[in-house]
Design an enzyme around this catalytic site. Sequence first.
Site, PDB file in Angstrom:
ATOM      1  N   ARG A  64       0.822  -1.220   0.000  1.00 30.69           N
ATOM      2  CA  ARG A  64       0.000   0.000   0.000  1.00 30.69           C
ATOM      3  C   ARG A  64       0.853   1.267   0.000  1.00 30.69           C
ATOM      4  O   ARG A  64       0.481   2.285  -0.607  1.00 30.69           O
ATOM      5  CB  ARG A  64      -0.928  -0.023   1.222  1.00 30.69           C
ATOM      6  CG  ARG A  64      -1.955   1.087   1.227  1.00 30.69           C
ATOM      7  CD  ARG A  64      -3.003   0.822   2.273  1.00 30.69           C
ATOM      8  NE  ARG A  64      -4.043   1.838   2.287  1.00 30.69           N
ATOM      9  CZ  ARG A  64      -4.350   2.572   3.351  1.00 30.69           C
ATOM     10  NH1 ARG A  64      -3.686   2.396   4.488  1.00 30.69           N
ATOM     11  NH2 ARG A  64      -5.315   3.463   3.288  1.00 30.69           N
ATOM     12  N   HIS A  68       0.280   4.528  -2.380  1.00 32.82           N
ATOM     13  CA  HIS A  68       0.044   5.881  -1.871  1.00 32.82           C
ATOM     14  C   HIS A  68       1.188   6.829  -2.221  1.00 32.82           C
ATOM     15  O   HIS A  68       0.996   8.038  -2.236  1.00 32.82           O
ATOM     16  CB  HIS A  68      -0.202   5.848  -0.357  1.00 32.82           C
ATOM     17  CG  HIS A  68      -1.579   5.379   0.000  1.00 32.82           C
ATOM     18  ND1 HIS A  68      -2.241   5.758   1.143  1.00 32.82           N
ATOM     19  CD2 HIS A  68      -2.444   4.557  -0.652  1.00 32.82           C
ATOM     20  CE1 HIS A  68      -3.438   5.184   1.185  1.00 32.82           C
ATOM     21  NE2 HIS A  68      -3.585   4.443   0.109  1.00 32.82           N
ATOM     22  N   ASP A  69       2.366   6.288  -2.480  1.00 33.33           N
ATOM     23  CA  ASP A  69       3.457   7.125  -2.979  1.00 33.33           C
ATOM     24  C   ASP A  69       3.174   7.532  -4.429  1.00 33.33           C
ATOM     25  O   ASP A  69       3.180   8.718  -4.772  1.00 33.33           O
ATOM     26  CB  ASP A  69       4.786   6.351  -2.887  1.00 33.33           C
ATOM     27  CG  ASP A  69       5.973   7.192  -3.329  1.00 33.33           C
ATOM     28  OD1 ASP A  69       5.923   8.437  -3.149  1.00 33.33           O
ATOM     29  OD2 ASP A  69       6.955   6.624  -3.851  1.00 33.33           O
ATOM     30  N   VAL A  72       0.437  10.181  -5.641  1.00 30.74           N
ATOM     31  CA  VAL A  72       0.588  11.576  -5.221  1.00 30.74           C
ATOM     32  C   VAL A  72       1.842  12.150  -5.884  1.00 30.74           C
ATOM     33  O   VAL A  72       2.955  11.941  -5.416  1.00 30.74           O
ATOM     34  CB  VAL A  72       0.664  11.669  -3.680  1.00 30.74           C
ATOM     35  CG1 VAL A  72       0.769  13.113  -3.226  1.00 30.74           C
ATOM     36  CG2 VAL A  72      -0.547  10.995  -3.046  1.00 30.74           C
ATOM     37  N   SER A  78       7.754  10.469  -1.782  1.00 29.85           N
ATOM     38  CA  SER A  78       7.269  11.629  -1.013  1.00 29.85           C
ATOM     39  C   SER A  78       6.523  11.213   0.249  1.00 29.85           C
ATOM     40  O   SER A  78       6.578  11.904   1.270  1.00 29.85           O
ATOM     41  CB  SER A  78       6.382  12.527  -1.884  1.00 29.85           C
ATOM     42  OG  SER A  78       5.318  11.777  -2.431  1.00 29.85           O
ATOM     43  N   ASN A  96      -3.874   8.625   4.795  1.00 29.97           N
ATOM     44  CA  ASN A  96      -2.643   8.078   5.379  1.00 29.97           C
ATOM     45  C   ASN A  96      -2.621   8.078   6.905  1.00 29.97           C
ATOM     46  O   ASN A  96      -2.042   7.188   7.531  1.00 29.97           O
ATOM     47  CB  ASN A  96      -1.426   8.894   4.889  1.00 29.97           C
ATOM     48  CG  ASN A  96      -1.186   8.740   3.406  1.00 29.97           C
ATOM     49  OD1 ASN A  96      -1.586   7.729   2.806  1.00 29.97           O
ATOM     50  ND2 ASN A  96      -0.542   9.733   2.794  1.00 29.97           N
ATOM     51  N   HIS A 195      -6.447  -5.921  -2.350  1.00 32.36           N
ATOM     52  CA  HIS A 195      -7.234  -6.113  -1.126  1.00 32.36           C
ATOM     53  C   HIS A 195      -7.488  -7.591  -0.837  1.00 32.36           C
ATOM     54  O   HIS A 195      -8.353  -7.924  -0.048  1.00 32.36           O
ATOM     55  CB  HIS A 195      -8.545  -5.314  -1.202  1.00 32.36           C
ATOM     56  CG  HIS A 195      -8.335  -3.834  -1.114  1.00 32.36           C
ATOM     57  ND1 HIS A 195      -9.356  -2.910  -1.173  1.00 32.36           N
ATOM     58  CD2 HIS A 195      -7.195  -3.094  -0.969  1.00 32.36           C
ATOM     59  CE1 HIS A 195      -8.868  -1.687  -1.074  1.00 32.36           C
ATOM     60  NE2 HIS A 195      -7.551  -1.763  -0.955  1.00 32.36           N
ATOM     61  N   THR A 196      -6.728  -8.462  -1.453  1.00 30.23           N
ATOM     62  CA  THR A 196      -6.708  -9.877  -1.076  1.00 30.23           C
ATOM     63  C   THR A 196      -5.820 -10.081   0.155  1.00 30.23           C
ATOM     64  O   THR A 196      -5.730 -11.180   0.702  1.00 30.23           O
ATOM     65  CB  THR A 196      -6.216 -10.752  -2.257  1.00 30.23           C
ATOM     66  OG1 THR A 196      -6.238 -12.115  -1.839  1.00 30.23           O
ATOM     67  CG2 THR A 196      -4.806 -10.400  -2.703  1.00 30.23           C
TER      68      THR A 196
HETATM   69  C1  HEM Z   1      -9.512   1.123  -5.806  1.00 36.42           C
HETATM   70  C2  HEM Z   1      -9.404   2.090  -4.924  1.00 36.42           C
HETATM   71  C3  HEM Z   1      -8.899   1.841  -3.530  1.00 36.42           C
HETATM   72  C4  HEM Z   1      -9.503   2.239  -2.382  1.00 36.42           C
HETATM   73  C5  HEM Z   1     -10.781   3.045  -2.274  1.00 36.42           C
HETATM   74  C6  HEM Z   1      -8.708   1.755  -1.286  1.00 36.42           C
HETATM   75  C7  HEM Z   1      -8.984   1.971   0.046  1.00 36.42           C
HETATM   76  C8  HEM Z   1      -8.372   1.330   1.088  1.00 36.42           C
HETATM   77  C9  HEM Z   1      -8.739   1.477   2.476  1.00 36.42           C
HETATM   78  C10 HEM Z   1      -9.836   2.386   2.991  1.00 36.42           C
HETATM   79  C11 HEM Z   1      -7.937   0.656   3.206  1.00 36.42           C
HETATM   80  C12 HEM Z   1      -7.957   0.471   4.725  1.00 36.42           C
HETATM   81  C13 HEM Z   1      -7.250   1.651   5.372  1.00 36.42           C
HETATM   82  C14 HEM Z   1      -7.452   1.725   6.873  1.00 36.42           C
HETATM   83  O1  HEM Z   1      -8.203   0.948   7.427  1.00 36.42           O
HETATM   84  O2  HEM Z   1      -6.848   2.607   7.494  1.00 36.42           O
HETATM   85  C15 HEM Z   1      -7.055   0.000   2.286  1.00 36.42           C
HETATM   86  C16 HEM Z   1      -6.102  -0.921   2.632  1.00 36.42           C
HETATM   87  C17 HEM Z   1      -5.230  -1.476   1.740  1.00 36.42           C
HETATM   88  N1  HEM Z   1      -5.084  -1.123   0.417  1.00 36.42           N
HETATM   89 FE1  HEM Z   1      -6.373  -0.087  -0.686  1.00 36.42          FE
HETATM   90  N2  HEM Z   1      -7.639   1.070  -1.781  1.00 36.42           N
HETATM   91  C18 HEM Z   1      -7.705   1.098  -3.146  1.00 36.42           C
HETATM   92  C19 HEM Z   1      -6.785   0.575  -4.026  1.00 36.42           C
HETATM   93  C20 HEM Z   1      -5.627  -0.049  -3.631  1.00 36.42           C
HETATM   94  C21 HEM Z   1      -4.525  -0.336  -4.501  1.00 36.42           C
HETATM   95  C22 HEM Z   1      -4.455   0.058  -5.979  1.00 36.42           C
HETATM   96  C23 HEM Z   1      -3.589  -0.966  -3.752  1.00 36.42           C
HETATM   97  C24 HEM Z   1      -2.228  -1.466  -4.126  1.00 36.42           C
HETATM   98  C25 HEM Z   1      -1.731  -1.481  -5.343  1.00 36.42           C
HETATM   99  C26 HEM Z   1      -4.133  -1.095  -2.408  1.00 36.42           C
HETATM  100  C27 HEM Z   1      -3.540  -1.766  -1.378  1.00 36.42           C
HETATM  101  C28 HEM Z   1      -4.072  -1.871  -0.105  1.00 36.42           C
HETATM  102  C29 HEM Z   1      -3.576  -2.779   0.905  1.00 36.42           C
HETATM  103  C30 HEM Z   1      -2.509  -3.840   0.669  1.00 36.42           C
HETATM  104  C31 HEM Z   1      -4.282  -2.509   2.071  1.00 36.42           C
HETATM  105  C32 HEM Z   1      -4.077  -3.157   3.465  1.00 36.42           C
HETATM  106  C33 HEM Z   1      -2.959  -2.394   4.169  1.00 36.42           C
HETATM  107  C34 HEM Z   1      -2.618  -2.898   5.565  1.00 36.42           C
HETATM  108  O3  HEM Z   1      -3.190  -3.855   6.053  1.00 36.42           O
HETATM  109  O4  HEM Z   1      -1.744  -2.254   6.179  1.00 36.42           O
HETATM  110  N3  HEM Z   1      -5.353  -0.481  -2.376  1.00 36.42           N
HETATM  111  N4  HEM Z   1      -7.326   0.446   1.011  1.00 36.42           N
END
Ligand code: HEM
Length: 324
Positions: A64, A68-69, A72, A78, A96, A195-196
């Site tokens: 992630r 997020h890098d 932006v 950054s 973040n 999100h797997t």
């Molecule tokens: C499609 C739009 C996306 C949305 C709306 C989104 C939103 C989110 C949100 C809300 C969380 C949980 C954050 C929290 O609870 O503080 C999350 C976690 C995560 N996101 Fe996304 N995300 C998106 C796309 C992506 C993409 C493109 C990636 C990577 C290439 C990604 C990788 C991850 C990962 C791996 C987590 C789990 C992080 C952890 O457990 O520390 N996401 N995302």
Amino acid sequence: MTSSQVIVKLCITIFFLIHYGPPASAQLSSTFYSSSCPKALSTIKSAVNSAVAKESRMGASLLRLHFHDCFVNGCDGSILLDDTANFTGEKTAAPNNNSVRGFDVVDTIKSNLESICPGVVSCADILAVAARDSVVALGGSTWSVLLGRRDSTTASLSAANSNIPSPFLNLSGLITAFTNKGFTTKEMVALSGSHTIGQARCTLFRSRIYNETNINTAYATSLKSKCPSSGGDNNLSPLDTTSPTTFDSAYYTNLINNKGLLHSDQQLYSGGSGSTDSQVKSYSSNSATFFTDFGNAMITMGNLSPLTGTSGQIRTNCRKVNSG
Ligand code: HEM
């Protein structure tokens, strides 16, 4: 074309290359550190492997960070810059704050690299490689990471707030957020398969489990026990309820079963009639296709506006701009 036309065309091409350089992404290369730091990739991999062995979620957190890098102002490290008395970075932006993690692992990787080849490997490249190694460590398949990014001397809180997609977006909003960064809808669906793995906070899925109807009832009920209607905002639940620490295609199968955790996740599948539903079904039944598309989309993401050549710098400490 006559030979004089060929010569004119060649001169014009050389002129443009000298004055404007090749497109930025063309400068990235998978062999960028082969002679300047031959152990760079193995050093990053072994630190990622030990961090993930210690805590599997760290793989998700590192993946992630790269996202997020890159969203932006490009993949320029950054997000890693700390706030100071006279500098505001991206860490306190809404997507973040109290959410992104993995900075200590990046620090460890950076100090290991600084001891073998000082001032050579950028923080932005560390994020790109760590994202790939994290996916592999959790069972996903690999891709070739392009390298040669340099690090920013600036960060943007406002761009972090506006460019990173919100979990409350509908499908059209998700498509717009990714189109704005040059991605196709297909790439957006493939990248969402991230999100797997990993977890999300109750505050970000509460309205889904209490108010939405396109959610499996037993799934919603079990989530409510960990995410009360008020309080417990930071309680965590896995984004993939069936195999939370394995990088596989179960995320898409969950969507077909109305078991997406975030509102935005479930937007990718609407009962078989939505515009992205057939892609979700295809990934659900064929993880090899998902893996291939995911790897290619990650390479595209890694190409977002990198700083190359003499732009930016190679930070010695990923948390701060080099002094002097
Ligand atoms: C499609 C739009 C996306 C949305 C709306 C989104 C939103 C989110 C949100 C809300 C969380 C949980 C954050 C929290 O609870 O503080 C999350 C976690 C995560 N996101 Fe996304 N995300 C998106 C796309 C992506 C993409 C493109 C990636 C990577 C290439 C990604 C990788 C991850 C990962 C791996 C987590 C789990 C992080 C952890 O457990 O520390 N996401 N995302």
